[in-house]
Design a protein around this motif. Structure first.
Motif, PDB file in Angstrom:
ATOM      1  N   GLY A  81      31.906  37.331  48.219  1.00 39.86           N
ATOM      2  CA  GLY A  81      32.767  36.920  47.123  1.00 39.86           C
ATOM      3  C   GLY A  81      34.136  36.495  47.612  1.00 39.86           C
ATOM      4  N   ILE A  82      35.025  36.297  46.655  1.00 42.59           N
ATOM      5  CA  ILE A  82      36.400  35.873  46.943  1.00 42.59           C
ATOM      6  C   ILE A  82      37.348  36.862  46.281  1.00 42.59           C
ATOM      7  CG2 ILE A  82      38.118  34.063  46.563  1.00 42.59           C
ATOM      8  CD1 ILE A  82      35.742  32.081  46.573  1.00 42.59           C
ATOM      9  N   VAL A  83      38.155  37.516  47.099  1.00 41.92           N
ATOM     10  CA  VAL A  83      39.088  38.522  46.604  1.00 41.92           C
ATOM     11  C   VAL A  83      40.498  37.940  46.553  1.00 41.92           C
ATOM     12  CG1 VAL A  83      40.128  40.785  46.982  1.00 41.92           C
ATOM     13  CG2 VAL A  83      37.717  40.424  47.505  1.00 41.92           C
ATOM     14  N   ASP A 137      32.067  34.584  41.479  1.00 43.91           N
ATOM     15  CA  ASP A 137      32.319  34.941  42.874  1.00 43.91           C
ATOM     16  C   ASP A 137      33.725  35.513  43.090  1.00 43.91           C
ATOM     17  OD1 ASP A 137      29.822  33.978  43.595  1.00 43.91           O
ATOM     18  OD2 ASP A 137      30.580  31.947  43.928  1.00 43.91           O
ATOM     19  N   VAL A 138      34.556  35.497  42.046  1.00 46.64           N
ATOM     20  CA  VAL A 138      35.969  35.846  42.203  1.00 46.64           C
ATOM     21  C   VAL A 138      36.257  37.243  41.659  1.00 46.64           C
ATOM     22  CG1 VAL A 138      38.331  35.226  41.574  1.00 46.64           C
ATOM     23  CG2 VAL A 138      36.671  33.427  42.126  1.00 46.64           C
ATOM     24  N   ARG A 139      37.015  37.997  42.421  1.00 48.56           N
ATOM     25  CA  ARG A 139      37.496  39.297  41.967  1.00 48.56           C
ATOM     26  C   ARG A 139      39.005  39.364  42.198  1.00 48.56           C
ATOM     27  NH1 ARG A 139      34.816  41.975  45.082  1.00 48.56           N
ATOM     28  NH2 ARG A 139      36.210  43.056  46.530  1.00 48.56           N
ATOM     29  N   VAL A 140      39.758  39.731  41.172  1.00 47.03           N
ATOM     30  CA  VAL A 140      41.211  39.867  41.278  1.00 47.03           C
ATOM     31  C   VAL A 140      41.543  41.351  41.363  1.00 47.03           C
ATOM     32  CG1 VAL A 140      43.452  39.368  40.226  1.00 47.03           C
ATOM     33  CG2 VAL A 140      41.544  37.764  39.924  1.00 47.03           C
ATOM     34  N   GLU A 141      42.167  41.769  42.449  1.00 44.54           N
ATOM     35  CA  GLU A 141      42.539  43.160  42.654  1.00 44.54           C
ATOM     36  C   GLU A 141      44.052  43.303  42.562  1.00 44.54           C
ATOM     37  OE1 GLU A 141      40.940  44.623  46.303  1.00 44.54           O
ATOM     38  OE2 GLU A 141      38.859  44.310  45.703  1.00 44.54           O
ATOM     39  N   LEU A 142      44.496  44.136  41.636  1.00 43.91           N
ATOM     40  CA  LEU A 142      45.918  44.418  41.445  1.00 43.91           C
ATOM     41  C   LEU A 142      46.167  45.833  41.954  1.00 43.91           C
ATOM     42  CD1 LEU A 142      46.227  43.044  37.788  1.00 43.91           C
ATOM     43  CD2 LEU A 142      46.396  41.770  39.953  1.00 43.91           C
ATOM     44  N   VAL A 143      46.916  45.941  43.049  1.00 42.98           N
ATOM     45  CA  VAL A 143      47.112  47.227  43.717  1.00 42.98           C
ATOM     46  C   VAL A 143      48.540  47.692  43.494  1.00 42.98           C
ATOM     47  CG1 VAL A 143      46.967  48.477  45.898  1.00 42.98           C
ATOM     48  CG2 VAL A 143      45.417  46.553  45.450  1.00 42.98           C
ATOM     49  N   GLY A 144      48.706  48.728  42.690  1.00 47.21           N
ATOM     50  CA  GLY A 144      50.036  49.243  42.375  1.00 47.21           C
ATOM     51  C   GLY A 144      50.150  49.527  40.890  1.00 47.21           C
ATOM     52  N   SER A 145      51.370  49.805  40.455  1.00 50.04           N
ATOM     53  CA  SER A 145      51.608  50.061  39.040  1.00 50.04           C
ATOM     54  C   SER A 145      51.543  48.757  38.254  1.00 50.04           C
ATOM     55  CB  SER A 145      52.987  50.726  38.855  1.00 50.04           C
ATOM     56  OG  SER A 145      53.273  50.916  37.489  1.00 50.04           O
ATOM     57  N   VAL A 146      50.641  48.696  37.281  1.00 52.03           N
ATOM     58  CA  VAL A 146      50.402  47.458  36.528  1.00 52.03           C
ATOM     59  C   VAL A 146      50.617  47.718  35.046  1.00 52.03           C
ATOM     60  CG1 VAL A 146      48.707  45.681  35.949  1.00 52.03           C
ATOM     61  CG2 VAL A 146      48.764  46.654  38.262  1.00 52.03           C
ATOM     62  N   ASP A 147      51.461  46.925  34.406  1.00 56.07           N
ATOM     63  CA  ASP A 147      51.693  47.053  32.976  1.00 56.07           C
ATOM     64  C   ASP A 147      50.402  46.738  32.222  1.00 56.07           C
ATOM     65  OD1 ASP A 147      52.539  46.228  30.181  1.00 56.07           O
ATOM     66  OD2 ASP A 147      54.485  46.787  31.008  1.00 56.07           O
ATOM     67  N   PRO A 148      50.040  47.543  31.232  1.00 51.22           N
ATOM     68  CA  PRO A 148      48.809  47.281  30.461  1.00 51.22           C
ATOM     69  C   PRO A 148      48.765  45.892  29.846  1.00 51.22           C
ATOM     70  CG  PRO A 148      49.677  49.472  29.955  1.00 51.22           C
ATOM     71  CD  PRO A 148      50.704  48.792  30.803  1.00 51.22           C
ATOM     72  N   VAL A 190      37.305  27.366  47.188  1.00 54.13           N
ATOM     73  CA  VAL A 190      35.873  27.673  47.114  1.00 54.13           C
ATOM     74  C   VAL A 190      35.057  26.588  47.810  1.00 54.13           C
ATOM     75  CG1 VAL A 190      33.914  27.932  45.550  1.00 54.13           C
ATOM     76  CG2 VAL A 190      36.079  29.082  45.050  1.00 54.13           C
ATOM     77  N   ASP A 191      35.422  25.334  47.618  1.00 55.19           N
ATOM     78  CA  ASP A 191      34.702  24.241  48.279  1.00 55.19           C
ATOM     79  C   ASP A 191      34.787  24.379  49.798  1.00 55.19           C
ATOM     80  OD1 ASP A 191      33.970  23.143  45.881  1.00 55.19           O
ATOM     81  OD2 ASP A 191      35.555  21.618  45.855  1.00 55.19           O
ATOM     82  N   ALA A 192      35.983  24.750  50.294  1.00 50.66           N
ATOM     83  CA  ALA A 192      36.157  24.909  51.740  1.00 50.66           C
ATOM     84  C   ALA A 192      35.300  26.050  52.270  1.00 50.66           C
ATOM     85  CB  ALA A 192      37.637  25.150  52.057  1.00 50.66           C
ATOM     86  N   VAL A 193      35.286  27.150  51.539  1.00 50.86           N
ATOM     87  CA  VAL A 193      34.497  28.309  51.967  1.00 50.86           C
ATOM     88  C   VAL A 193      33.004  27.976  51.969  1.00 50.86           C
ATOM     89  CG1 VAL A 193      33.773  30.638  51.299  1.00 50.86           C
ATOM     90  CG2 VAL A 193      36.196  30.032  51.285  1.00 50.86           C
ATOM     91  N   ARG A 194      32.551  27.283  50.954  1.00 49.46           N
ATOM     92  CA  ARG A 194      31.127  26.946  50.859  1.00 49.46           C
ATOM     93  C   ARG A 194      30.701  25.981  51.957  1.00 49.46           C
ATOM     94  NH1 ARG A 194      30.627  26.329  44.214  1.00 49.46           N
ATOM     95  NH2 ARG A 194      30.494  28.580  43.772  1.00 49.46           N
ATOM     96  N   SER A 195      31.666  25.250  52.504  1.00 49.23           N
ATOM     97  CA  SER A 195      31.341  24.332  53.606  1.00 49.23           C
ATOM     98  C   SER A 195      31.509  24.997  54.969  1.00 49.23           C
ATOM     99  CB  SER A 195      32.235  23.086  53.531  1.00 49.23           C
ATOM    100  OG  SER A 195      33.597  23.436  53.763  1.00 49.23           O
TER     101      SER A 195
END
Length: 443
Positions: free
Chosen positions: A251-253, A282-293, A396-401
């Motif tokens: 995937g893509i983080v 394929d995409v996952r967004v990870e927010l690491v830290g204190s995050v406002d709801p 994504v196109d670059a990664v797939r190639s």
């Protein structure tokens, strides 16, 4: 070795981005002929938004650290709210979403009673200790760093010379004072704002040198007091980065490191992911830290909440590891007045990590200029979902190639090394103590 009294509220075990600039100055200044002694708050009496005990190992063994008591209004506020102090520090006075009646009272008190900030209770303790130290030991210069800008009041009082020798004083502004973005979240009365501005103007007028960390900040402060300002930008510590290299995973983080108040909501990213149905899985967004709801709610409203995860605050070493292992690093500049001058410390660590930076903020601001200078990635305006979509689709196109997409090269990022910036600061201090003017071109 010239002797330097470095006064800072934030110092290890305090964590987060606010402590990095001070810690790295203290770490590297001895290489350039300046031996710091640090005056800071005792952790038992402090209000730290984050704690990172691992940073204590970076304080050189030859650096004396003097700690004092402080009166802390956050403790009283926490008792009033029935919470622990850790739950309210740095949030309840300014950044809580949907505040109740008690929170609103707390904000009003913070804005109009604790001038210039809620750490002003440290000033009398630190001032007494500073005078005692200066009477017993020779120092060539004093540095105060803010925020909290109440720290500069210590330098202002020392500059008055009451009971202490006259010593050149440098005020380091890591962020603006009365023009800071959090002022927009506070119910500041005209009387309180006028009092705060008078303090700011006295500091800017009385300090022998004033150092800022971005070109826009120089222009902002000149509107308060017309004088010369020295530029020493934030940066990264090469010693924090090992030789490990990025390896593609599943995937893509897209990863954001650090706190995310409501003003950092990456709405253009959420809307871009909504558009990109063919790659969204394929995409996952990870927010690491204190995050406002509010930020997670915004992603859910766009139908992409399932692709967003929120993780707790991590220590600095782990943050660097997460930067280097991300596919894309997300940078969001607070969507506030004066955003063009905001350059968060993590931007430079993002550059050193060598991963592509997806920036959301002013495209003509200081952060965008720095990203472009070292080819670290691209900055998009707050509402430019089409631009973000194009950026992600191209990745994504670059990664797939079969390509490995990178950000800034290690060589290019060296322009923002903490070692280089300590050299700049040492030159300013040396010129200041000699009574001369600096000749650095970035004044």
């Amino acid at each position: 070795m010239r002797q330097l009294l470095f006064i800072s509220y934030y110092f290890p075990p305090s964590g987060g981005p606010g402590v990095q600039r001070t810690l790295k100055f203290v770490k590297y200044l001895p290489q350039f002929g300046w031996q710091p002694t640090v005056l800071t708050v005792d952790p038992k009496h402090a209000s730290y938004p984050n704690v990172d005990t691992s940073l204590e190992a970076e304080v050189p063994s030859g650096v004396e650290v003097i700690r004092t008591k402080s009166w802390d209004p956050y403790s009283n506020y926490a008792r009033l709210m029935g919470k622990s102090k850790d739950e309210v520090v740095g949030v309840s006075f300014a950044g809580e979403s949907d505040p109740g009646p008690l929170q609103k009272v707390g904000r009003w008190i913070r804005a109009n009673i604790f001038i210039p900030d809620a750490r002003v209770g440290w000033v009398p303790f630190a001032l007494t200790k500073a005078r005692s130290v200066l009477q017993k030991q020779h120092f060539d210069a004093v540095v105060t760093t803010g925020p909290p800008h109440s720290t500069h009041l210590i330098g202002l009082r020392l500059a008055g010379g009451r009971g202490v020798p006259q010593i050149p004083w440098l005020a380091d502004f890591r962020d603006p004072w009365t023009q800071s973005d959090y002022y927009q979240d506070l119910p500041v009365t005209r009387i309180a704002l006028a009092a705060d501005r008078r303090l700011e103007q006295r500091v800017l007028s009385k300090a022998n040198r004033v150092v800022v960390r971005s070109p826009t900040m120089k222009r902002m402060l000149r509107s308060q007091v017309a004088r010369d300002y020295e530029l020493v930008m934030n940066g990264f510590d090469p010693a924090d980065f090992d030789e490990s290299t990025y390896a593609r995973g599943d995937g893509i983080v897209i990863r954001h490191l650090g706190n995310m108040p409501a003003a950092r909501n990456p709405d253009a990213l959420w809307r871009a992911l909504r558009r990109l149905e063919d790659i969204r899985g394929d995409v996952r967004v990870e927010l690491v830290g204190s995050v406002d709801p509010v930020i997670v709610q915004a992603a859910e409203q766009q139908g992409v909440g399932a692709h967003v995860t929120v993780g707790p605050y991590v220590d600095h070493a782990e943050a660097i590891r997460l930067m280097k292992s991300a596919d894309i690093l997300l940078l969001v500049v607070n969507n506030v007045k004066g955003a063009e001058g905001i350059m968060t410390g993590k931007l430079f660590e993002y550059m050193a990590a060598g991963r592509p930076v997806l920036g959301i903020g002013p495209v003509d601001g200081d952060a965008a200029e720095a990203i472009g200078r070292v080819s670290a990635g691209e900055m998009f305006d707050y509402d430019d979902a089409a631009g973000v979509s194009r950026f992600l689709a191209e990745y994504v196109d670059a990664v797939r190639s079969g390509k490995i997409v990178t950000g800034a090269s290690w060589e290019a990022s060296q322009a923002y090394s903490r070692v280089s910036q300590c050299k700049d600061l040492s030159e300013i201090l040396t010129q200041m103590t000699r009574g001369g003017q600096t000749t650095r071109s970035d004044r």
